[in-house]
Design a protein around this motif. Structure first.
Motif: not given
Ligand code: PBG
Ligand code: ZN
Length: 328
Positions: A121, A123, A131, A166
């Protein structure tokens, strides 16, 4: 009445008979231990938002994974905490990134004795905390796929066993599967965060990762807690796109989702018992309102009873230790 009395208590009389009729099995073989590796530290540093847990440095990671291996926990889920976040999070796929180096450390020291799962991801790497790729305050799906493919391939180059996207981008599993295959990594598996809900239980994680979104929230890509059928569609799509394992997250308030997924799909199901679930138990224990071992085993066996094949939990090491003690 003439029929014989049903006495349910017969099967509860003694420890051995209770063991014989126990329907759910909880063992260290179904546990995954999450580990945070922080580029800014040199030695293990405790995490205040996850009491009892520590972040690792690249140096301390080897020993930490050694303790996981010796507890017979089959997998670790690695999260990287980069020294610096960038505007777009492109350091998430750099060859010398914190996660890529961490994967190498585990691979070189422990070979096949543990499975290494990598979070895929942006983020945690991007200053906006979302994300995906952000343009004009929108999270752009297809541009996000390009960066996710690069992250997955960079982890494969470092020696990952399983990548775990994710970010809930549409098509992320198919895109990553294609990229891994094209790059010569058909053996690398995908554990997809298929049904990841827009939960208020991610607070401790966002505190550790400093990854709370800097504007708006994640409702344009994470699942609404109101929706079960939508979660089933997400799982079905990820299976069609080639996911090897599908995840439901969080755990305890979403066990209906786990049960429903179990009855509809034959795929292995992973359940992520998230930071706040851990914290709530720790808070009860701190106030001496619960026995930690008994409560944790109750919660994890409930997750298994719902249909999980594997559980990602910050309690993994404790549970493996407790199970080992009770086996002796
Ligand atoms: C973000 C990510 C999150 C977690 C793992 N990866 C949460 C989020 O959406 O902020 C949560 C793990 C936890 O809460 O323990 N890709
Ligand atoms: Zn994310």
């Amino acid at each position: 009445m003439s029929f014989p009395a049903v006495r349910m208590r017969r099967l509860r009389e003694s420890g051995p008979i209770r063991r014989l009729v126990q329907e759910t099995d909880l063992s260290s073989s179904s546990l995954v231990y999450p580990i945070f590796i922080d580029e800014r530290i040199r030695s293990p540093t405790s995490i205040t938002s996850l009491p009892g847990q520590s972040k690792q440095s690249l140096e301390s990671l080897r020993k930490e994974v050694g303790s996981v291996v010796s507890l017979h926990i089959p997998a670790v889920l690695l999260f990287g905490l980069p020294a610096r976040k960038t505007g777009d999070g492109t350091n998430s796929y750099s060859k010398n990134g914190i996660l890529q180096r961490a994967i190498k450390v585990v691979r070189e020291n422990y070979g096949d004795s543990i499975s290494v799962i990598g979070d895929v991801c942006v983020c945690m790497y991007a200053s906006h905390g979302h994300c995906g790729v952000v343009r004009d305050d929108m999270i752009v799906n297809d541009a996000t796929l390009e960066i996710l493919k690069k992250i997955a391939v960079s982890q494969a180059e470092a020696g990952i066993d399983i990548v775990a996207p994710s970010g809930m981008a549409d098509g992320q599993v198919g895109a990553i599967r294609g990229a891994l295959d094209d790059s010569g990594y058909p053996q690398v598996g995908i554990l997809s965060y298929a049904a990841k809900f827009l939960s208020n239980l991610y607070g401790p994680f966002r505190d550790i990762a400093q990854s709370a979104p800097s504007f708006r929230d994640r409702s344009s890509y994470q699942l609404s807690p109101y929706n079960l059928e939508e979660a089933m569609r997400e799982i079905r799509l990820d299976i069609q796109e080639g996911a090897d394992v599908v995840m439901v997250k969080p755990a305890i308030y979403y066990l209906d989702v786990v049960r429903e997924a179990r009855s509809r799909f034959k795929h292995p199901i992973a359940v992520f018992s998230v930071g706040a679930e851990y914290f709530m138990i720790k808070a009860l224990v701190k106030e001496k309102l619960a026995n930690e071992r008994d409560l944790v085993i109750e919660v994890l066996s409930s997750i298994k009873r719902a249909g999980a094949n594997m559980i990602i939990t910050y309690f993994a090491k404790d549970v493996a230790q407790w199970l080992r003690e009770s086996a002796n």
